[in-house]
Design an enzyme around this catalytic site. Structure first.
Site, PDB file in Angstrom:
ATOM      1  N   THR A   7       6.667  40.576  38.501  1.00 60.12           N
ATOM      2  CA  THR A   7       5.737  39.694  39.191  1.00 60.12           C
ATOM      3  C   THR A   7       6.385  39.122  40.438  1.00 60.12           C
ATOM      4  O   THR A   7       7.608  38.942  40.494  1.00 60.12           O
ATOM      5  CB  THR A   7       5.266  38.541  38.283  1.00 60.12           C
ATOM      6  N   ASP A  11       5.420  30.895  40.478  1.00 59.70           N
ATOM      7  CA  ASP A  11       5.077  29.947  39.414  1.00 59.70           C
ATOM      8  C   ASP A  11       5.279  30.591  38.046  1.00 59.70           C
ATOM      9  O   ASP A  11       5.787  29.960  37.111  1.00 59.70           O
ATOM     10  CB  ASP A  11       3.630  29.464  39.565  1.00 59.70           C
ATOM     11  N   ASP A  74       0.290  39.603  31.878  1.00 62.98           N
ATOM     12  CA  ASP A  74      -1.055  39.645  32.432  1.00 62.98           C
ATOM     13  C   ASP A  74      -1.868  38.616  31.679  1.00 62.98           C
ATOM     14  O   ASP A  74      -1.921  38.638  30.442  1.00 62.98           O
ATOM     15  CB  ASP A  74      -1.698  41.028  32.311  1.00 62.98           C
ATOM     16  N   GLY A 166      -3.162  28.216  39.302  1.00 62.39           N
ATOM     17  CA  GLY A 166      -4.304  28.927  38.724  1.00 62.39           C
ATOM     18  C   GLY A 166      -5.462  27.990  38.419  1.00 62.39           C
ATOM     19  O   GLY A 166      -5.882  27.200  39.261  1.00 62.39           O
ATOM     20  N   LYS A 188       2.932  21.301  28.316  1.00 60.10           N
ATOM     21  CA  LYS A 188       2.317  22.590  28.638  1.00 60.10           C
ATOM     22  C   LYS A 188       3.123  23.752  28.074  1.00 60.10           C
ATOM     23  O   LYS A 188       2.565  24.727  27.577  1.00 60.10           O
ATOM     24  CB  LYS A 188       2.175  22.734  30.153  1.00 60.10           C
TER      25      LYS A 188
END
Length: 213
Positions: A7, A11, A74, A166, A188
């Site tokens: 990726t 983030d 993903d 996002g 989180k």
């Protein structure tokens, strides 16, 4: 054994590094030259495997298959009231036309969120049940492996909080009255779909590590 992440999303790189401590982890750009990966799978798992396999193929070209494994993620949000949208198109939602085809490359976090909000408002909804899915894929000289993680809650029609990326500012996890954008990173990390997927993937990584000299 070293890990290269499939990726360029900084983030995601940060979040994965925070969870998988104890490993030598590299962003994609630190190991191979950037290249385009066409994510044309119909599921999170398919797209995760496309990415991890593509990166591992590059590692093999460089003769690094005995040193590295590739790891991809993903993930996306599926909103019940929108028939599961944006789903696998979460990162490209703004560019998704009414026929389900991606047109252009203008999507970003802000306009993706704006589109989701407008879709909810068009249905006169302030919220809808929703869930996040994350598929973690690992490709190595020993084969391919996948693990899934999920987080359930609701999507809302207004942005709340700035901590995250996002759709974080639009998602309230079950058991909380704050959005992911309002929660601290430690909380989180405990509840996220990606963390749950990485927790399972870590079992694979530990096993693979034993087989690397």
């Amino acid at each position: 054994m070293k890990i290269v992440l499939a990726t360029s999303n900084l983030d995601k790189v940060k979040e994965i590094k925070e969870f998988l401590k104890g490993y030598e982890i590299y962003a994609l750009s630190e190991v191979v030259k950037p290249f385009e990966i066409v994510e044309d799978g119909s599921t999170f798992q398919a797209n995760a495997l496309i990415k991890s396999r593509a990166v591992f193929a590059k590692l093999k070209e460089l003769g690094l298959e005995d040193e590295f494994v590739s790891l991809s993620d993903d993930s996306g949000i599926s909103v019940d009231a929108l028939g599961g949208e944006p789903g696998i198109y979460s990162a490209r939602y703004f560019d998704l036309d009414e026929n389900g085809k991606v047109c252009g490359k203008n999507a970003n976090d802000a306009n993706n969120r704006a589109k989701l909000i407008s879709k909810l408002k068009a249905l006169n909804l302030k919220s809808s049940p929703a869930h996040y899915t994350a598929c973690i894929a690992i490709s190595s000289k020993f084969g391919d492996y996948t693990a899934h993680g999920f987080m359930y809650g609701e999507a809302i029609d207004e942005e709340r909080g700035t901590n995250g990326f996002g759709y974080d500012a639009l998602f309230i996890p079950n058991g909380f009255n704050k959005t992911l954008g309002e929660l601290d990173n430690e909380t989180k990390l405990k509840i996220s779909h990606r963390s749950k997927g990485l927790e399972l993937a870590n079992f694979v990584l530990k096993s693979l590590k034993k087989n690397f000299s």
